[in-house]
Design an enzyme around this catalytic site. Structure first.
Site, mmCIF file in Angstrom:
data_model
loop_
_atom_site.group_PDB
_atom_site.id
_atom_site.type_symbol
_atom_site.label_atom_id
_atom_site.label_comp_id
_atom_site.label_asym_id
_atom_site.label_seq_id
_atom_site.Cartn_x
_atom_site.Cartn_y
_atom_site.Cartn_z
ATOM 1 N N PHE A 48 0.888 -1.206 -0.130
ATOM 2 C CA PHE A 48 -0.018 -0.095 -0.013
ATOM 3 C C PHE A 48 0.707 1.302 -0.072
ATOM 4 O O PHE A 48 0.183 2.353 -0.282
ATOM 5 C CB PHE A 48 -1.057 -0.108 1.290
ATOM 6 C CG PHE A 48 -0.282 0.431 2.477
ATOM 7 C CD1 PHE A 48 -0.183 1.643 2.706
ATOM 8 C CD2 PHE A 48 0.490 -0.686 3.328
ATOM 9 C CE1 PHE A 48 0.501 2.191 4.017
ATOM 10 C CE2 PHE A 48 0.841 -0.171 4.571
ATOM 11 C CZ PHE A 48 0.904 0.956 4.862
ATOM 12 N N CYS B 247 9.700 1.831 3.026
ATOM 13 C CA CYS B 247 10.318 0.733 3.418
ATOM 14 C C CYS B 247 11.807 1.112 3.839
ATOM 15 O O CYS B 247 12.577 0.475 4.462
ATOM 16 C CB CYS B 247 10.380 -0.296 2.347
ATOM 17 S SG CYS B 247 11.129 0.215 0.871
ATOM 18 N N LYS C 16 -1.412 -7.145 -9.246
ATOM 19 C CA LYS C 16 -2.481 -7.167 -8.344
ATOM 20 C C LYS C 16 -1.989 -5.893 -7.377
ATOM 21 O O LYS C 16 -1.043 -6.077 -6.806
ATOM 22 C CB LYS C 16 -2.300 -8.444 -7.555
ATOM 23 C CG LYS C 16 -3.450 -8.798 -6.808
ATOM 24 C CD LYS C 16 -3.881 -8.011 -5.580
ATOM 25 C CE LYS C 16 -3.221 -8.294 -4.391
ATOM 26 N NZ LYS C 16 -3.655 -7.315 -3.212
ATOM 27 N N GLU D 185 -4.833 -3.918 -2.087
ATOM 28 C CA GLU D 185 -6.383 -3.638 -1.691
ATOM 29 C C GLU D 185 -6.622 -2.496 -1.168
ATOM 30 O O GLU D 185 -7.693 -2.028 -1.071
ATOM 31 C CB GLU D 185 -7.118 -5.022 -1.223
ATOM 32 C CG GLU D 185 -6.497 -5.332 0.152
ATOM 33 C CD GLU D 185 -5.290 -5.661 0.280
ATOM 34 O OE1 GLU D 185 -4.717 -5.892 -0.744
ATOM 35 O OE2 GLU D 185 -4.985 -6.398 1.517
ATOM 36 N N LYS D 186 -5.532 -1.707 -0.432
ATOM 37 C CA LYS D 186 -5.937 -0.431 0.268
ATOM 38 C C LYS D 186 -5.725 0.772 -0.541
ATOM 39 O O LYS D 186 -6.399 1.820 -0.120
ATOM 40 C CB LYS D 186 -4.714 -0.466 1.569
ATOM 41 C CG LYS D 186 -4.872 -1.673 2.311
ATOM 42 C CD LYS D 186 -3.984 -1.321 3.696
ATOM 43 C CE LYS D 186 -4.149 -2.471 4.650
ATOM 44 N NZ LYS D 186 -3.141 -3.483 4.228
ATOM 45 N N SER E 9 5.303 -7.109 3.212
ATOM 46 C CA SER E 9 5.698 -7.493 4.412
ATOM 47 C C SER E 9 6.293 -8.783 4.209
ATOM 48 O O SER E 9 5.791 -9.551 3.460
ATOM 49 C CB SER E 9 4.510 -7.553 5.464
ATOM 50 O OG SER E 9 3.592 -8.428 4.753
HETATM 51 P P1 NAD Z 1 1.482 -6.627 2.994
HETATM 52 O O1 NAD Z 1 2.596 -7.702 2.901
HETATM 53 O O2 NAD Z 1 0.416 -6.599 4.033
HETATM 54 O O3 NAD Z 1 0.722 -6.702 1.413
HETATM 55 C C1 NAD Z 1 1.388 -6.619 0.271
HETATM 56 C C2 NAD Z 1 0.696 -7.335 -0.723
HETATM 57 O O4 NAD Z 1 0.545 -8.879 -0.090
HETATM 58 C C3 NAD Z 1 -0.739 -7.098 -1.001
HETATM 59 O O5 NAD Z 1 -1.083 -6.786 -2.369
HETATM 60 C C4 NAD Z 1 -1.616 -7.938 -0.013
HETATM 61 O O6 NAD Z 1 -2.709 -8.317 -0.783
HETATM 62 C C5 NAD Z 1 -0.796 -9.139 -0.059
HETATM 63 N N1 NAD Z 1 -0.797 -10.111 1.178
HETATM 64 C C6 NAD Z 1 -0.997 -9.409 2.204
HETATM 65 N N2 NAD Z 1 -0.915 -10.702 3.102
HETATM 66 C C7 NAD Z 1 -0.990 -11.736 2.348
HETATM 67 C C8 NAD Z 1 -1.009 -13.140 2.700
HETATM 68 N N3 NAD Z 1 -0.988 -13.446 3.885
HETATM 69 N N4 NAD Z 1 -1.295 -14.141 1.537
HETATM 70 C C9 NAD Z 1 -0.997 -13.680 0.219
HETATM 71 N N5 NAD Z 1 -1.097 -12.470 -0.182
HETATM 72 C C10 NAD Z 1 -1.044 -11.253 0.945
HETATM 73 O O7 NAD Z 1 2.382 -5.131 2.966
HETATM 74 P P2 NAD Z 1 1.768 -3.917 3.049
HETATM 75 O O8 NAD Z 1 1.563 -3.602 4.447
HETATM 76 O O9 NAD Z 1 1.088 -3.591 1.965
HETATM 77 O O10 NAD Z 1 3.125 -3.034 3.166
HETATM 78 C C11 NAD Z 1 3.828 -2.515 3.914
HETATM 79 C C12 NAD Z 1 5.231 -3.467 3.957
HETATM 80 O O11 NAD Z 1 5.823 -3.322 2.634
HETATM 81 C C13 NAD Z 1 6.172 -3.093 5.119
HETATM 82 O O12 NAD Z 1 6.689 -4.306 5.582
HETATM 83 C C14 NAD Z 1 7.225 -2.380 4.132
HETATM 84 O O13 NAD Z 1 8.740 -2.578 4.657
HETATM 85 C C15 NAD Z 1 7.229 -3.520 2.866
HETATM 86 N N6 NAD Z 1 7.815 -2.809 1.757
HETATM 87 C C16 NAD Z 1 9.137 -3.147 1.584
HETATM 88 C C17 NAD Z 1 9.659 -2.227 0.218
HETATM 89 C C18 NAD Z 1 11.120 -2.845 -0.236
HETATM 90 O O14 NAD Z 1 11.401 -2.531 -1.187
HETATM 91 N N7 NAD Z 1 11.593 -3.803 0.473
HETATM 92 C C19 NAD Z 1 8.951 -1.565 -0.280
HETATM 93 C C20 NAD Z 1 7.703 -1.020 0.272
HETATM 94 C C21 NAD Z 1 7.220 -1.547 1.122
#
Ligand code: NAD
Length: 520
Positions: free
Chosen positions: A172, A304, A196, A199-200, A249
């Site tokens: 998000f 991040c 994909k 969703e937020k 994450s």
């Molecule tokens: P998130 O993992 O909750 O969601 C990311 C995506 O994964 C979404 O599209 C979501 O629908 C999907 N998803 C979430 N849980 C899932 C599951 N159990 N099974 C399958 N799909 C699932 O992450 P977020 O809260 O949207 O983003 C924040 C996180 O992203 C932080 O940890 C941040 O550090 C990380 N981030 C990392 C970078 C990088 O380049 N390292 C860049 C941006 C964000």
């Protein structure tokens, strides 16, 4: 929940995308070049985090709809891969122009759905735009290699070919930049794509897809499906998808890395972080404090690469007071107000989690130098606001240190020497970014050599590389071996093929040799 009509919404008129059908709040999927409403009866509300207004609704795409998006991508692949690379590049040239022209529309959509300030939202778009600009040079980036006469009359060359259908799963926090890390590189290499969005905040992806089609991307080359875990699992399992790009994450990233690679796909997975800034007493005080405040609290700490942990070495600990003064001066408000420094965090749950982690720090002995948890923003009392918060005297076994907080919270630790500070950073499981503030070249060189982090900043708080390099998180911040964008990004989205050809007048009657051919 209450549904506000678009006409009542303070922001949606200007941000209203043309794919919106009538007054429907539902965000359509993009399948084979058409924006189509999902048949699913389930959807998730996208809330403006400053107001809790419903901005749009994201459908939980059905299995059949997902499959038709993959089929559209599969069908589009043969002719797209045979489209001249110069023609594919030209679409990127056009896309970068369209993104520039639609910068304000994209930024307003991001601020409305994600909460960051308009200026920061423009930065989000711009850092993605730079990847599109980079993809404009794909013919050179995708070049193979050639060695002539590896043996008499025999030449060997390698070519980088597209993989087929690739997919991207987005977080998000950068609704424009991260989709733009993924699909422009993938499609310009000749792949087709299923995206994909989070969703937020799916709106920026939708606007970008619309612009990509206006730029000339043929139907089916870029498809969008919405949803959460089920559609992500379908991506991991689908036999027609060859590669998965993920950012988010660790929980989701490791699950996706395991599941998609178990079904034979290549995966690049950028995950969580705990980025440290080490401060040496010889650093420039003013510039360093400004950098810490900007990198700790910008985007409400939801980057991040946010600098979330400060390690003060020796006397620099006495700067904490000044750090608090500067953090206090920041303005917390809705992101559309031009004076705002930081907006809300993404959701009520995110706010609760951040506040809980801050409290756990206090309970385990950290000193709360600045507490932004009870902040009220007049006119936006429902917003998920947290003011800048600073915890000092944090030690490594506290939960607030071990967990990624992902909010406007700076954690301060102390060390007696650079050596000790580097040890603290290296013991942390994450390896996304680390920065050193100093005027000593000797210290900087030691830090650069010994620090275990993918992105290293020296007097640079958020060292996110431009797209001619790669984004190189390491340790628990990354799974896979080919990073995003730069040379590695092109390698990720292509398969290398090595051709050995023989063109010479072949002698007759040379006989058969069954020994391994050599070129001695
Ligand atoms: P998130 O993992 O909750 O969601 C990311 C995506 O994964 C979404 O599209 C979501 O629908 C999907 N998803 C979430 N849980 C899932 C599951 N159990 N099974 C399958 N799909 C699932 O992450 P977020 O809260 O949207 O983003 C924040 C996180 O992203 C932080 O940890 C941040 O550090 C990380 N981030 C990392 C970078 C990088 O380049 N390292 C860049 C941006 C964000």
């Amino acid at each position: 929940p209450r549904i506000y009509s678009l006409a009542n919404s303070q922001f949606s008129t200007a941000a209203e995308p043309s794919w919106r059908h009538g007054n429907s709040l539902r965000v359509p999927n993009l399948i084979g070049g058409s924006f189509v409403d999902s048949q699913s009866s389930e959807s998730i509300d996208v809330l403006n985090p400053a107001t809790q207004e419903i901005v749009s609704q994201v459908p939980l795409t059905t299995k059949e709809e997902f499959k038709s998006a993959v089929s559209a991508a599969k069908q589009a692949f043969p002719s797209w891969r045979n489209t001249p690379i110069t023609a594919r590049q030209r679409i990127m040239f056009k896309l970068q122009d369209l993104i520039r022209k639609n910068m304000d529309k994209l930024a307003l959509n991001i601020t409305t759905e994600q909460g960051k300030t308009l200026k920061d939202a423009q930065g989000d778009v711009f850092r993605g735009l730079e990847v599109v600009e980079h993809a404009c040079g794909m013919a050179t980036l995708q070049m193979g290699e050639y060695v002539s006469n590896v043996s008499s009359g025999i030449d060997t060359y390698s070519i980088r070919e597209p993989l087929g259908v690739c997919a991207g799963i987005c977080p998000f926090n950068f609704p424009a930049m991260i989709p733009l890390w993924m699909f422009p590189v993938a499609v310009t290499c000749g792949n087709t794509f299923v995206l994909k969005p989070s969703e937020k905040d799916p709106g920026a992806s939708m606007i970008l897809a619309e612009l990509a089609m206006e730029a000339g991307l043929p139907n089916g080359v870029l498809n969008i499906v919405h949803g959460t875990n089920d559609v992500v699992n379908a991506i991991c399992d689908d036999d027609d998808i060859r590669a998965v790009s993920f950012v988010g994450s660790n929980t989701a990233g490791m699950h996706i890395y395991g599941r998609a690679s178990a079904s034979g796909k290549r995966v690049q997975s950028n995950m969580g972080a705990k980025n440290h800034g080490i401060i040496l007493p010889d650093a420039n005080v003013d510039a360093t404090l400004n950098a810490l405040v900007a990198a700790g609290f910008g985007a409400a700490g939801q980057r991040c690469m946010a600098l979330s942990t400060v390690v003060f070495v020796g006397d620099s600990k006495s700067w904490e007071e000044k750090l608090v003064e500067r953090a206090k001066a920041l303005k917390v408000n809705i992101g559309t107000d031009p004076d705002t420094d930081l907006g809300p965090v993404i959701s009520k749950q995110a706010k609760e989690r951040v506040c809980r982690l801050v409290q756990s720090g206090v309970d385990s002995g950290a000193k709360l130098l600045l507490d932004g948890r009870a902040i009220k923003v007049p006119g936006y009392e429902q917003g998920n606001f947290i003011g800048p918060t600073i915890l000092a005297d944090v030690i490594a076994d506290m939960e607030c240190y071990k967990e990624e907080i992902f909010g406007p919270v700076l954690i301060c630790m102390k060390a007696d020497s650079l050596e000790e500070a580097i040890n603290i950073v290296n013991k942390n499981k994450y390896g996304n970014g680390a920065a050193l503030f100093t005027t000593s070249g000797v210290a900087a060189r030691k830090f650069q050599t010994e620090i275990e982090a993918g992105q290293v900043g020296i007097n640079v708080p958020i060292p996110v590389p431009l797209p001619f390099f790669s984004f190189t998180g390491s340790k628990a911040s990354f799974a896979g071996d080919l990073n995003f964008y730069g040379k590695a990004g092109v390698q990720f989205f292509t398969q290398i093929k090595t051709v050995t050809q023989q063109w010479k007048d072949l002698p007759s009657g040379a006989g058969v040799s069954l020994a391994m051919p050599t070129s001695q």
